[in-house]
Write an enzyme that holds these catalytic residues in place. Structure first.
Site, PDB file in Angstrom:
ATOM      1  CE1 TYR A 110     -27.370   2.358  -1.377  1.00  0.00           C
ATOM      2  CE2 TYR A 110     -28.361   2.376   0.812  1.00  0.00           C
ATOM      3  CZ  TYR A 110     -27.386   2.795  -0.061  1.00  0.00           C
ATOM      4  OH  TYR A 110     -26.412   3.663   0.363  1.00  0.00           O
ATOM      5  CB  THR A 146     -15.053   4.170  -6.002  1.00  0.00           C
ATOM      6  OG1 THR A 146     -15.864   3.889  -4.854  1.00  0.00           O
ATOM      7  CG2 THR A 146     -13.880   3.205  -6.038  1.00  0.00           C
TER       8      THR A 146
END
Length: 324
Positions: A194, A26
């Site tokens: 994050y 990905t």
């Protein structure tokens, strides 16, 4: 080579032959993902570059071909991680095309905010970096289990994470609210959002390995920390604070690896013969560059957090089905 990457030298020559193998990466059109595609395609793999835009895929392939692609192949898989439904559709598309899947590398991540809440009630950092990858992986698991039963198979699932996961210590992952902790709309808050998603990536691998082991499925799951790497996400973060540009750029030049150096840890997890030879050590492992099994944070090793994350992921998946 950056200062941090002088500890161990690994090259393409140290990777296994991948002819006849199918790999999905990905976010393979840029940065670490792009370099990982190059490494594995040059070893003969059929690599699916899973990304949003076909034009980005075509540009990346032109760069790969100009640099020398070897006799591997690179194909596009349309994947938009901003919506978990599309992650599911992308997995279904791959299942129509392939009868095997040897390596899945969940590489893509969004590093820069602002982190808003999606229509499904999930903060974008957790949605893109963790949950859509979770659903994508779950959809592809039956094919990977099937592949693992073939003679000579060596099936691996790799999640990219970050050492920054150790900067936070959530109390629970038992519901959406715990996924959406409000760290504030600041640069530091963005880093924490994050970090939470990167912690989830490690817990995902931990729980997935336990589940596969309980099913006696011969699949190796690994979390990979590429360490400090000069990626597009980093560039966007730098651009958000130009007042620190000089200091940041000097730091990058000395301590940060190139995407190619950062990708070697991913390539090692995906295709090093050492992983197969020492499989019991590498199952569920956390790797620092390059190929070093180390210990993540205590939260990343917490079985309760891993179980809560999995159970909440299943609950949200069920909601998606009901809402469609």
């Amino acid at each position: 080579m950056s200062f941090l990457f002088m500890t161990r030298k690994i090259s393409e020559d140290d990777l296994v032959d991948l002819h006849g193998k199918v790999v999905v990466i990905t976010g393979g059109n840029s940065g670490i993902g792009f370099a990982t595609v190059q490494f594995l395609a040059r070893k003969g793999a059929k690599v699916y570059m899973a990304c949003r835009r076909e034009e980005a895929y075509k540009d990346a392939v032109r760069q790969l071909e100009n640099a020398g692609l070897g006799d591997g192949t690179v194909r596009w898989l349309h994947l938009d991680l901003s919506d978990p439904r599309h992650a599911s559709s992308a997995a279904e598309e791959l299942l129509k095309k392939e009868d095997r899947l040897d390596v899945l590398i969940n590489n893509a991540a969004r590093g820069a905010g602002p982190w808003t809440i999606t229509k499904d009630g999930i903060r974008e950092s957790m949605n893109t970096n963790y949950f859509s990858h979770f659903l994508f992986t779950e959809m592809l698991l039956p094919l990977m289990i099937k592949t693992s039963k073939e003679e000579g198979s060596d099936v691996r699932i790799v999640n990219l994470t970050s050492g920054i996961h150790a900067s936070i210590a959530p109390e629970t992952f038992k519901d959406k609210e715990s996924w959406n902790i409000d760290y504030g709309n600041t640069t530091i808050g963005g880093v924490k959002f994050y970090a939470l998603s990167k912690l989830a990536n490690i817990l995902h691998i931990k729980h997935l390995q336990d589940r596969l082991d309980s099913q006696q499925a011969d699949i190796t799951c690994i979390s990979v920390n590429p360490a400090a790497t000069a990626t597009d996400n980093l560039s966007r973060w730098i651009n958000s604070m130009p007042y620190l540009l000089g200091i940041v750029m000097w730091t990058i030049s000395f301590f940060f690896a190139s995407p190619r150096e950062g990708a070697m840890n991913s390539a090692y997890a995906a295709a090093s013969p050492e992983v197969k030879a020492r499989v019991n050590e590498f199952k569920g492992a956390y790797l620092d560059p390059v190929g070093r099994i180390t210990t993540p944070s205590s939260c990343a090793r917490d079985e309760r957090l891993a179980r809560e994350l999995y159970e909440t992921s299943l609950d949200i998946t069920a909601e998606l089905t009901l809402n469609d």
